[in-house]
Design a protein around this motif. Sequence first.
Motif, PDB file in Angstrom:
ATOM      1  N   UNK A 117      61.968 -58.517   7.165  1.00  0.00           N
ATOM      2  CA  UNK A 117      61.043 -57.610   7.858  1.00  0.00           C
ATOM      3  C   UNK A 117      59.601 -57.981   7.532  1.00  0.00           C
ATOM      4  N   UNK A 118      59.344 -58.265   6.254  1.00  0.00           N
ATOM      5  CA  UNK A 118      57.988 -58.653   5.841  1.00  0.00           C
ATOM      6  C   UNK A 118      57.560 -59.954   6.510  1.00  0.00           C
ATOM      7  N   UNK A 119      58.551 -60.799   6.854  1.00  0.00           N
ATOM      8  CA  UNK A 119      58.247 -62.081   7.501  1.00  0.00           C
ATOM      9  C   UNK A 119      58.109 -61.957   9.013  1.00  0.00           C
ATOM     10  N   UNK A 120      58.319 -60.746   9.536  1.00  0.00           N
ATOM     11  CA  UNK A 120      58.075 -60.533  10.956  1.00  0.00           C
ATOM     12  C   UNK A 120      59.285 -60.214  11.806  1.00  0.00           C
ATOM     13  N   UNK A 121      60.491 -60.202  11.218  1.00  0.00           N
ATOM     14  CA  UNK A 121      61.665 -59.847  12.013  1.00  0.00           C
ATOM     15  C   UNK A 121      61.639 -58.366  12.374  1.00  0.00           C
ATOM     16  N   UNK A 122      62.310 -58.020  13.467  1.00  0.00           N
ATOM     17  CA  UNK A 122      62.252 -56.662  13.992  1.00  0.00           C
ATOM     18  C   UNK A 122      63.053 -55.690  13.120  1.00  0.00           C
ATOM     19  N   UNK A 123      62.402 -54.635  12.686  1.00  0.00           N
ATOM     20  CA  UNK A 123      63.025 -53.614  11.842  1.00  0.00           C
ATOM     21  C   UNK A 123      64.267 -53.044  12.506  1.00  0.00           C
ATOM     22  N   UNK A 124      64.163 -52.732  13.795  1.00  0.00           N
ATOM     23  CA  UNK A 124      65.252 -52.038  14.474  1.00  0.00           C
ATOM     24  C   UNK A 124      66.442 -52.958  14.752  1.00  0.00           C
ATOM     25  N   UNK A 125      66.187 -54.214  15.024  1.00  0.00           N
ATOM     26  CA  UNK A 125      67.304 -55.141  15.206  1.00  0.00           C
ATOM     27  C   UNK A 125      68.125 -55.250  13.918  1.00  0.00           C
ATOM     28  N   UNK A 126      67.427 -55.343  12.792  1.00  0.00           N
ATOM     29  CA  UNK A 126      68.127 -55.421  11.507  1.00  0.00           C
ATOM     30  C   UNK A 126      68.816 -54.103  11.178  1.00  0.00           C
ATOM     31  N   UNK A 127      68.175 -53.010  11.527  1.00  0.00           N
ATOM     32  CA  UNK A 127      68.777 -51.691  11.291  1.00  0.00           C
ATOM     33  C   UNK A 127      70.079 -51.548  12.073  1.00  0.00           C
ATOM     34  N   UNK A 128      70.062 -51.899  13.357  1.00  0.00           N
ATOM     35  CA  UNK A 128      71.261 -51.764  14.187  1.00  0.00           C
ATOM     36  C   UNK A 128      72.411 -52.618  13.648  1.00  0.00           C
ATOM     37  N   UNK A 129      72.070 -53.739  13.048  1.00  0.00           N
ATOM     38  CA  UNK A 129      73.100 -54.660  12.589  1.00  0.00           C
ATOM     39  C   UNK A 129      73.622 -54.310  11.198  1.00  0.00           C
ATOM     40  N   UNK A 130      72.730 -53.849  10.309  1.00  0.00           N
ATOM     41  CA  UNK A 130      73.117 -53.738   8.910  1.00  0.00           C
ATOM     42  C   UNK A 130      73.176 -52.319   8.339  1.00  0.00           C
ATOM     43  N   UNK A 131      72.429 -51.389   8.896  1.00  0.00           N
ATOM     44  CA  UNK A 131      72.336 -50.066   8.261  1.00  0.00           C
ATOM     45  C   UNK A 131      73.703 -49.388   8.208  1.00  0.00           C
ATOM     46  N   UNK A 132      73.962 -48.715   7.094  1.00  0.00           N
ATOM     47  CA  UNK A 132      75.229 -48.011   6.903  1.00  0.00           C
ATOM     48  C   UNK A 132      75.079 -46.504   7.046  1.00  0.00           C
ATOM     49  N   UNK A 133      73.959 -46.053   7.568  1.00  0.00           N
ATOM     50  CA  UNK A 133      73.770 -44.639   7.907  1.00  0.00           C
ATOM     51  C   UNK A 133      74.294 -44.448   9.328  1.00  0.00           C
ATOM     52  N   UNK A 134      75.512 -43.942   9.442  1.00  0.00           N
ATOM     53  CA  UNK A 134      76.143 -43.837  10.756  1.00  0.00           C
ATOM     54  C   UNK A 134      75.435 -42.851  11.676  1.00  0.00           C
ATOM     55  N   UNK A 135      74.715 -41.890  11.095  1.00  0.00           N
ATOM     56  CA  UNK A 135      74.021 -40.896  11.923  1.00  0.00           C
ATOM     57  C   UNK A 135      72.808 -41.478  12.632  1.00  0.00           C
ATOM     58  N   UNK A 136      72.156 -42.467  12.021  1.00  0.00           N
ATOM     59  CA  UNK A 136      70.917 -42.979  12.603  1.00  0.00           C
ATOM     60  C   UNK A 136      70.974 -44.456  12.975  1.00  0.00           C
ATOM     61  N   UNK A 137      72.096 -45.100  12.710  1.00  0.00           N
ATOM     62  CA  UNK A 137      72.199 -46.545  12.901  1.00  0.00           C
ATOM     63  C   UNK A 137      71.758 -46.997  14.296  1.00  0.00           C
ATOM     64  N   UNK A 138      72.182 -46.265  15.311  1.00  0.00           N
ATOM     65  CA  UNK A 138      71.870 -46.659  16.696  1.00  0.00           C
ATOM     66  C   UNK A 138      70.923 -45.683  17.388  1.00  0.00           C
ATOM     67  N   UNK A 139      70.224 -44.885  16.588  1.00  0.00           N
ATOM     68  CA  UNK A 139      69.272 -43.919  17.122  1.00  0.00           C
ATOM     69  C   UNK A 139      67.913 -44.208  16.497  1.00  0.00           C
ATOM     70  N   UNK A 140      66.951 -44.596  17.331  1.00  0.00           N
ATOM     71  CA  UNK A 140      65.650 -45.023  16.820  1.00  0.00           C
ATOM     72  C   UNK A 140      64.585 -43.941  16.908  1.00  0.00           C
ATOM     73  N   UNK A 141      65.004 -42.690  17.100  1.00  0.00           N
ATOM     74  CA  UNK A 141      64.017 -41.603  17.188  1.00  0.00           C
ATOM     75  C   UNK A 141      63.554 -41.154  15.805  1.00  0.00           C
TER      76      UNK A 141
END
Length: 234
Positions: A117-141
């Motif tokens: 992320x610090x190198x410029x990759x998209x926060x949300x793309x990485x979140x959708x792929x890796x985050x283990x919070x099932x409530x917010x994984x695919x919700x960017x609000x």
Amino acid sequence: QSGVILSDYDKSKAKQNVASNRYSLYEDDVEYYKALDLYYLTEETNLYLEEMSLLEEKLFEYLTSEESGPKISSNPELVRRFVNNRVIRVDHILIKNDEGEDRNENETLIKELAQRIASGEDFYELKHKYSEDTDSKNDDTGYYIAEGDKSPQFSDASFALQEGETSGVVTAPYGYHIIRRLTPDEEYITENFDTYFTPLYRQHMFDAAVQKLIDAQTLEYDESYYAINPLNLK
């Protein structure tokens, strides 16, 4: 102080709740007693905790009712001031430290994600792929938190951010986070003012009042307290 007590009906309800949870959450008595042992509880202390939970609910209802004044107000101006000054909107990437997992691997992964992320990759793309919070994984609000709502580590890191800023790795009790602070959505706040933000204000004020009472108590420990540890607690 407020004259709120548990009635015989409330105590009966507590027993019913414990029994209901026992047979809905556990396959059999063996699993139930294993759960009690895991948290160092007896059946008596488990019931006591349920009674205290019901007592807290009754106290909250009383303090927010017209009967009490109300002592915890729902004045829209006070709620709005609270939202403006003590509520922020955040989103996060979570890597959990579940029981049995290799924490070193989890830490390595979250550090790698923070670097990407610090190198410029998209926060949300990485979140959708890796985050283990099932409530917010695919919700960017994102979601809104008040000071003290989350663990101290998560809360402190979130409120230290500026809007649009992303944290590094935040280590909290249940795992590792990368937090992004978002700009509040005024339309969302207006639409959900009565259904979400007013109850959030009430709960926050209630918790603060209870904590103030707790902090005012004088605690004394005798020698037996220091002999207690998980190995001999049972």
